[in-house]
Write an enzyme that holds these catalytic residues in place. Structure first.
Site, PDB file in Angstrom:
ATOM      1  N   ILE A 126       0.691  -1.284  -0.104  1.00 57.12           N
ATOM      2  CA  ILE A 126       0.056  -0.007  -0.004  1.00 57.12           C
ATOM      3  C   ILE A 126       0.897   1.280   0.125  1.00 57.12           C
ATOM      4  O   ILE A 126       0.445   2.357  -0.271  1.00 57.12           O
ATOM      5  CB  ILE A 126      -1.028   0.018   1.228  1.00 57.12           C
ATOM      6  CG1 ILE A 126      -0.282   0.087   2.557  1.00 57.12           C
ATOM      7  CG2 ILE A 126      -1.755  -1.067   1.210  1.00 57.12           C
ATOM      8  CD1 ILE A 126      -1.053   0.363   3.727  1.00 57.12           C
ATOM      9  N   ASP A 127       2.212   1.161   0.216  1.00 59.06           N
ATOM     10  CA  ASP A 127       3.068   2.419   0.534  1.00 59.06           C
ATOM     11  C   ASP A 127       3.286   2.941  -0.836  1.00 59.06           C
ATOM     12  O   ASP A 127       3.749   4.169  -0.777  1.00 59.06           O
ATOM     13  CB  ASP A 127       4.159   1.946   1.178  1.00 59.06           C
ATOM     14  CG  ASP A 127       4.145   1.266   2.652  1.00 59.06           C
ATOM     15  OD1 ASP A 127       3.012   1.766   3.251  1.00 59.06           O
ATOM     16  OD2 ASP A 127       4.834   0.359   2.867  1.00 59.06           O
ATOM     17  N   MET A 169      -0.997   5.479   6.907  1.00 58.06           N
ATOM     18  CA  MET A 169      -0.025   4.611   6.860  1.00 58.06           C
ATOM     19  C   MET A 169       1.131   4.852   5.651  1.00 58.06           C
ATOM     20  O   MET A 169       0.639   6.096   4.779  1.00 58.06           O
ATOM     21  CB  MET A 169      -0.241   3.296   6.689  1.00 58.06           C
ATOM     22  CG  MET A 169      -1.016   2.765   7.936  1.00 58.06           C
ATOM     23  SD  MET A 169      -1.412   1.021   8.003  1.00 58.06           S
ATOM     24  CE  MET A 169       0.167   0.196   8.198  1.00 58.06           C
ATOM     25  N   GLN A 254      -6.211   0.532   6.586  1.00 55.65           N
ATOM     26  CA  GLN A 254      -5.824   0.822   5.170  1.00 55.65           C
ATOM     27  C   GLN A 254      -5.130  -0.452   4.473  1.00 55.65           C
ATOM     28  O   GLN A 254      -5.363  -0.351   3.325  1.00 55.65           O
ATOM     29  CB  GLN A 254      -4.828   1.946   5.257  1.00 55.65           C
ATOM     30  CG  GLN A 254      -5.177   3.145   5.859  1.00 55.65           C
ATOM     31  CD  GLN A 254      -4.458   3.989   6.360  1.00 55.65           C
ATOM     32  OE1 GLN A 254      -3.824   4.998   5.419  1.00 55.65           O
ATOM     33  NE2 GLN A 254      -3.845   3.986   7.630  1.00 55.65           N
TER      34      GLN A 254
END
Length: 322
Positions: A126-127, A169, A254
């Site tokens: 997800i980053d 995040m 998330q």
């Protein structure tokens, strides 16, 4: 080549199941067999491996997480663990692999290629912090989850005339914070790689209050998984004014949830392309999407590169939150 192995490694990301499905179904439609490896490199070493059938692969399209589970396994950096994993590949007759995960997973993938097992990496995180790709699998879903949460927080912020620092995040990457900040109309974004001045933010909030806006939203990137980033900012902010302020950490929500249509399509494109690369006898490559074109880059080049966040988004946020 007869059999392809598939694994997910590191942190989970929405859309990983679509990537698994795409790799397996593309392999099956190409006359190959597909095998799932549970728990990443730890499962490879332990031999936790099973064959996929076409019927196994359709119920997962709307599911978050990863049906192959995941685990962090730093021991795979050691050659002893690598050789144990290779013994399992020989045992199950697996000729090549697709590894879905972040940059740490790519190091393990490259080791397997060096041992003679062509391996392709897919960016599942997800980053959105992987070089040579505009988007990673899971980023869009995580972004939408963050924006949805911020929208809800805005409702209560407005009702109680409060300032909320909302922590998202992303580890050391700024992308979720930048995109969510613009999408949610935040008053300020604090993210790695971008300087900020708490006093200047306080003055902006005071100016907004004088102009009739008596609440505020500040989006903050966690920055190296610092769980106290938002609370620390609130403490600093209160030194510059009488603010009724709260910190909210959105957290691991998330990483879960139904993957967005964009993540589903992205994962499907990348998964199918990975099999095409393996059919061409290629390995040690990382798949990405640049300017809407799926392509591959050498993993060694990726390790030497650094992901760059979109500077223009930070400036856009500043311009729109005067």
């Amino acid at each position: 080549m007869k059999r392809i192995g598939i694994m997910t490694s590191g942190g989970d990301a929405p859309g990983m199941n679509l990537a698994i499905r795409a790799v397996a179904r593309k392999a099956l439609s190409s006359g190959l067999e597909a095998y799932g490896i549970n728990y990443g490199f730890a499962g490879l070493v332990a031999g936790d491996i099973h064959e996929f059938k076409a019927a196994d692969l359709d119920d997962m399209v709307s599911q978050g997480g990863t049906m192959l589970y995941s685990a962090r396994y730093p021991e795979f950096a050691q050659e002893e663990s690598q050789l144990k994993g290779i013994e399992q590949l020989k045992k199950f007759g697996i000729d090549a692999l697709v590894v879905i995960g972040g940059d740490g997973s790519y190091h393990g993938a490259l080791r397997l290629t060096e041992h003679g097992y062509n391996t392709i990496g897919l960016p599942g995180t997800i980053d959105n912090d992987i070089p040579f790709t505009d988007f990673t699998i899971g980023f869009d879903t995580a972004l939408n989850t963050a924006v949805d949460a911020i929208d809800k927080i805005r409702d209560t912020a407005k009702s109680h005339q409060r300032v909320f620092a909302v922590q998202v995040m992303g580890r050391n990457a700024a992308d979720i914070a930048l995109w969510a900040g613009v999408a949610s109309g935040a008053d300020a974004v604090i993210a790695p790689g971008f300087d900020y001045d708490v006093e200047a933010i306080a003055n902006k909030l005071k100016k907004n209050r004088a102009n009739g806006k008596d609440y505020g939203i500040i989006v903050i990137a966690e920055g190296d998984a610092n769980s106290d980033a938002a609370p620390e900012f609130i403490d600093q902010l209160k030194q510059y004014g009488d603010f009724d302020a709260r910190a909210t950490v959105i957290g691991h929500v998330q990483r879960g949830g139904v993957p967005s249509a964009k993540d589903r399509v992205l994962a499907s494109k990348m998964g199918a392309y990975a099999v095409e690369l393996l059919l061409e006898g290629k390995g040690g490559l990382a798949v990405g999407i640049l300017e809407n074109k799926v392509q591959a880059h050498n993993m060694l080049d990726l390790f030497d590169a650094k992901h760059q966040a979109d500077d223009s988004l930070y400036q856009l946020s500043e311009d729109l939150s005067f």
